[in-house]
Design a protein around this motif. Structure first.
Motif, mmCIF file in Angstrom:
data_model
loop_
_atom_site.group_PDB
_atom_site.id
_atom_site.type_symbol
_atom_site.label_atom_id
_atom_site.label_comp_id
_atom_site.label_asym_id
_atom_site.label_seq_id
_atom_site.Cartn_x
_atom_site.Cartn_y
_atom_site.Cartn_z
ATOM 1 N N THR A 64 -0.540 12.142 5.004
ATOM 2 C CA THR A 64 -0.906 11.411 5.363
ATOM 3 C C THR A 64 -1.104 11.353 7.286
ATOM 4 O OG1 THR A 64 -1.733 9.926 3.346
ATOM 5 C CG2 THR A 64 -2.865 9.169 5.761
ATOM 6 N N SER A 65 -2.320 11.869 8.171
ATOM 7 C CA SER A 65 -2.099 11.894 9.477
ATOM 8 C C SER A 65 -2.650 10.747 10.003
ATOM 9 C CB SER A 65 -2.056 13.576 10.019
ATOM 10 O OG SER A 65 -4.042 13.418 9.382
ATOM 11 N N ASP A 66 -4.074 10.362 8.453
ATOM 12 C CA ASP A 66 -4.832 9.239 9.611
ATOM 13 C C ASP A 66 -4.291 7.774 8.859
ATOM 14 O OD1 ASP A 66 -7.627 8.870 11.457
ATOM 15 O OD2 ASP A 66 -7.280 7.888 9.389
ATOM 16 N N TYR A 67 -4.143 6.980 9.652
ATOM 17 C CA TYR A 67 -4.612 5.567 8.819
ATOM 18 C C TYR A 67 -5.285 4.392 9.676
ATOM 19 C CZ TYR A 67 0.495 6.954 6.991
ATOM 20 O OH TYR A 67 1.351 8.203 6.687
ATOM 21 N N ASP A 68 -5.952 4.888 9.969
ATOM 22 C CA ASP A 68 -7.174 3.681 10.744
ATOM 23 C C ASP A 68 -7.227 2.629 9.502
ATOM 24 O OD1 ASP A 68 -7.167 5.281 12.313
ATOM 25 O OD2 ASP A 68 -9.276 6.111 11.969
ATOM 26 N N ALA A 69 -7.655 3.225 7.925
ATOM 27 C CA ALA A 69 -8.209 2.572 7.090
ATOM 28 C C ALA A 69 -6.921 1.597 6.931
ATOM 29 C CB ALA A 69 -8.518 2.785 5.246
ATOM 30 N N SER A 70 -5.834 2.188 6.825
ATOM 31 C CA SER A 70 -4.330 0.956 6.766
ATOM 32 C C SER A 70 -4.806 0.033 7.306
ATOM 33 C CB SER A 70 -3.436 1.783 6.390
ATOM 34 O OG SER A 70 -3.320 2.320 5.107
ATOM 35 N N GLN B 95 -5.960 -1.024 9.963
ATOM 36 C CA GLN B 95 -7.262 -2.638 9.571
ATOM 37 C C GLN B 95 -6.709 -3.500 8.443
ATOM 38 O OE1 GLN B 95 -11.333 -0.161 8.910
ATOM 39 N NE2 GLN B 95 -12.104 -2.575 8.601
ATOM 40 N N ARG B 96 -6.376 -2.671 7.432
ATOM 41 C CA ARG B 96 -6.264 -3.742 5.916
ATOM 42 C C ARG B 96 -5.006 -4.999 6.650
ATOM 43 N NH1 ARG B 96 -7.843 0.088 2.564
ATOM 44 N NH2 ARG B 96 -5.937 1.535 2.647
ATOM 45 N N GLU C 225 0.634 -1.257 -0.208
ATOM 46 C CA GLU C 225 0.247 0.288 0.301
ATOM 47 C C GLU C 225 0.823 1.184 -0.080
ATOM 48 O OE1 GLU C 225 -2.711 -0.191 3.408
ATOM 49 O OE2 GLU C 225 -3.727 2.020 2.884
ATOM 50 N N VAL D 243 1.183 5.362 0.532
ATOM 51 C CA VAL D 243 -0.012 7.106 0.707
ATOM 52 C C VAL D 243 0.199 8.084 -0.322
ATOM 53 C CG1 VAL D 243 -1.500 5.161 2.398
ATOM 54 C CG2 VAL D 243 0.467 6.171 2.931
ATOM 55 N N ARG E 133 -4.354 -5.403 9.884
ATOM 56 C CA ARG E 133 -5.172 -6.346 10.859
ATOM 57 C C ARG E 133 -5.682 -7.540 9.891
ATOM 58 N NH1 ARG E 133 -6.908 -6.015 16.408
ATOM 59 N NH2 ARG E 133 -7.151 -3.970 16.221
#
Lengths: 283, 379
Positions: B198-204, B206-207, B192, B194, B209
């Motif tokens: 980028t300051s927010d990595y929640d989606a990454s 989750q992937r 992946e 980005v 995990r």
């Protein structure tokens, strides 16, 4: 099911954090018609309050007091020295606060250096919701932000100061004639907006990369939310952060981070172009 | 009469003014004082000063003492070129050492055209073959070839997730990682990129995990790396997977903090906490020389020391600072630094690579690998 819950929580976090970040900008613009380009730098000062607190040898919980004092003082100074002279001069105030933002970044770099700072999470660990683990601090912050906004909305609708503020916004000269001290009210509104920015920095510091240039990201994200929602009302702010935060969280999860970022940019451009008043119009 | 009496005085003056210019080697040190990499300005400058002391204590370059002239290249490439041009043509600089981004390096090479020796020292993506350019920089092959098998063997890392910022350094690093991971018996379960900033990595996160990864190769830079690693720790993913970063130095780790640093590994040619005698002596001298002004030691800043050491060794081996003379005699030139021993093979160096673990919030070196080949083949 688990994935859906996680996406939902992530979206809730995004929206709550964005609402807190954008609130200060919305207050200052909504009440004073000043687009505070130094908004992000007040967020930065809020985050550095943790550093200042540690340097003063105070316990971490005192960071809230330090933040209110530190950011409040800075905002008061800025209002007296710069902003006061630029009410009703939107473009001049934009340039002045942009210059101010550069000055604040350089000042912080001079005092604390460029290195990254870390603020430890006050509450570590994850809370299990079903089979999904979510950082406890984030859940707490989401709850706090929701509570804070409910109180703020009630206060703005019900209190005497709220009435005066609304009077000032809709007709400044009539408000003055009616005996409302608009100079003091304006100063108070500006300082309050900056304090909100500072509090956002204080609360979000444990999840952010803290360095002198961190404010720019906060400003841009807040600006996008306000453009979409409509500049200058609490309701518009709510709609804006929900759309922007939700879109970014959704696209990032479903496609990629790049798509999330691109989606927000495209949306902001469309709104600036086709619908500059945003989704929520003043009645 | 008066004019005639002035002549000897004037010539004496001219000689005194000209002498230092004749009897010194001016080296241009191109480091970022501004811009996103400005963080590394102070540590780079201090490392350069220590290197100049050491070079001069050992007799300078071909018997002439070295003087450093600094230029800020934390600016867009076109401006950086102007700065270098001023040092080269205006201030009589005879050789350059640079620690900056690759866009600036490409622009500088276009300007120098092999006419002045230029040593590049910062971690980069590998593959530079321009004439007149020598590199002490760690290449992805150097950072990954020894460390990925070590992590496989000692920590069972086999299912790798690759995440980086979207530009050539992370992509080239991951290209170098692919064969190494396969060789070590592992597989890649996700990849992946980005956008920078980028300051927010929640989606990454989750992937990661969901991918079931047990190792993550992190090629995010600066604040992006800080934010990602904080989130990684906050979501408790450190239990699922270890992380390996090839640009996580002491400043980045300080931003990440102890809570985000559990099972976070970094592979570079230098860490402030290397326990060798040379590294400890360097750290002590750095602290003593600069006192309260001493910048946090880190691999990016310290690399400038190595760059200067190589340039000095090249000049001494060639007997001059002429780029074409250096090109003739350069291969096999060796030098030592706080990192260990390095030998020039082609235009890159074979050098020691350290693997450090950040658990607890501070790096401790867990493995070191000597004479790691750089893996760059030039025509």
């Amino acid at each position: 099911m688990e994935t859906a819950l996680l996406i939902g929580l992530n979206a809730a976090w995004q929206i709550a954090a964005l609402a807190l970040l954008a609130l200060g900008l919305a207050i200052v613009f909504g009440l004073l018609r000043i687009l505070n380009m130094a908004h992000g730098e007040f967020v930065m000062l809020g985050a550095y309050s943790h550093v200042l607190t540690a340097q003063m040898g105070l316990p971490p919980v005192m960071a809230l007091v330090v933040c209110l004092g530190f950011v409040g003082l800075a905002a008061l100074l800025v209002e007296r020295l710069v902003v006061r002279h630029l009410y009703d001069r939107m473009f001049d105030s934009l340039l002045a606060t942009w210059a101010l933002s550069i000055l604040m970044r350089e000042a912080v770099e001079l005092v604390w250096g460029r290195s990254f700072r870390n603020v430890p999470l006050p509450i570590e660990g994850v809370t299990q919701i079903g089979s999904t683990g979510y950082p406890t601090y984030r859940l707490l912050v989401i709850a706090l932000i929701v509570g804070f906004f409910v109180l703020l909305w009630l206060w703005y609708r019900r209190s005497l100061t709220g009435v005066r503020l609304r009077a000032m916004v809709s007709n400044p000269s009539l408000a003055r004639t009616a005996g409302i001290n608009t100079a003091r009210l304006s100063a108070m509104a500006f300082v309050t907006g900056c304090l909100c920015a500072g509090l956002a920095g204080l609360v979000l510091a444990p999840v952010l990369a803290i360095e002198p240039n961190m404010g720019l990201d906060a400003l841009i994200r807040s600006f996008f939310a306000l453009v979409v929602g409509g500049l200058g009302t609490l309701e518009g702010l709510g709609i804006g952060v929900a759309v922007v935060g939700g879109l970014q969280a959704g696209l990032s999860a479903a496609v990629s981070q790049t798509a999330g970022y691109l989606g927000v940019l495209v949306l902001a451009i469309i709104f600036l172009w086709r619908r500059p008043d945003g989704l929520y119009r003043r009645r | 009469m008066k004019i005639i009496r002035l002549v000897p005085l004037a010539s004496a003056l001219a000689v005194t003014l000209a002498l230092p210019a004749l009897a010194e080697v001016r080296i241009g040190v191109l480091i970022p004082d501004s811009g996103p990499a400005g963080l590394f300005g102070p540590s780079s400058r201090q490392a350069a000063q220590l290197a100049a002391e050491d070079i001069n204590a050992a007799g300078g370059i071909n018997g002439e003492p070295v003087t450093l002239v600094f230029g800020d290249v934390g600016v867009p490439p076109a401006q950086a070129v102007q700065t270098a041009q001023r040092l080269w043509r205006g201030e009589g600089v005879q050789g350059f050492v640079g620690m900056h981004d690759s866009a600036v390096r490409a622009a500088l090479i276009g300007q120098f055209r092999g006419q002045v020796p230029y040593v590049y020292s910062g971690v980069y993506e590998g593959g530079e073959c321009a004439p007149g350019t020598w590199l002490t920089a760690e290449t992805p092959a150097q950072q990954l070839a020894p460390t990925i098998p070590w992590l496989a063997e000692n920590h069972g890392a086999s299912r790798w997730y690759l995440i980086g910022n979207d530009y050539n350094w992370p992509r080239d690093t991951n290209d170098a990682a692919r064969p190494v991971i396969a060789e070590a018996g592992g597989e890649i379960v996700g990849e992946e990129y980005v956008p920078l900033g980028t300051s927010d990595y929640d989606a990454s996160l989750q992937r990661i995990r969901a991918s079931g990864a047990d190792a993550v190769l992190v090629t995010l830079v600066g604040g992006d790396s800080v934010a990602f690693n904080i989130g990684f720790g906050a979501f408790g993913l450190d239990g699922q997977a270890l992380r390996l970063g090839t640009l996580i130095e002491e400043n980045t780790l300080a931003g990440i903090g102890a809570a985000g640093a559990n099972r976070l590994f970094a592979a570079m040619g230098f860490f402030a906490s290397i326990e060798s005698e040379a590294a400890q002596a360097f750290a002590a001298r750095h602290a003593q020389t600069f006192g309260a002004e001493a910048a946090q030691l880190n691999g990016m800043g310290q690399s400038v020391y190595d760059g200067l050491m190589l340039l000095s060794a090249l000049g001494n081996a060639a007997g001059s600072m002429d780029a074409s003379a250096i090109a003739q005699s350069g291969d096999g030139t060796a030098f030592s630094s706080p990192r260990g021993e390095a030998v020039l093979e082609g235009n890159h160096v074979a050098q020691t690579i350290y693997l450090a673990e950040g658990t607890g919030g501070a790096f401790s070196v867990v493995a070191s690998f000597d004479s790691v080949p750089h893996g760059v083949t030039c025509e």
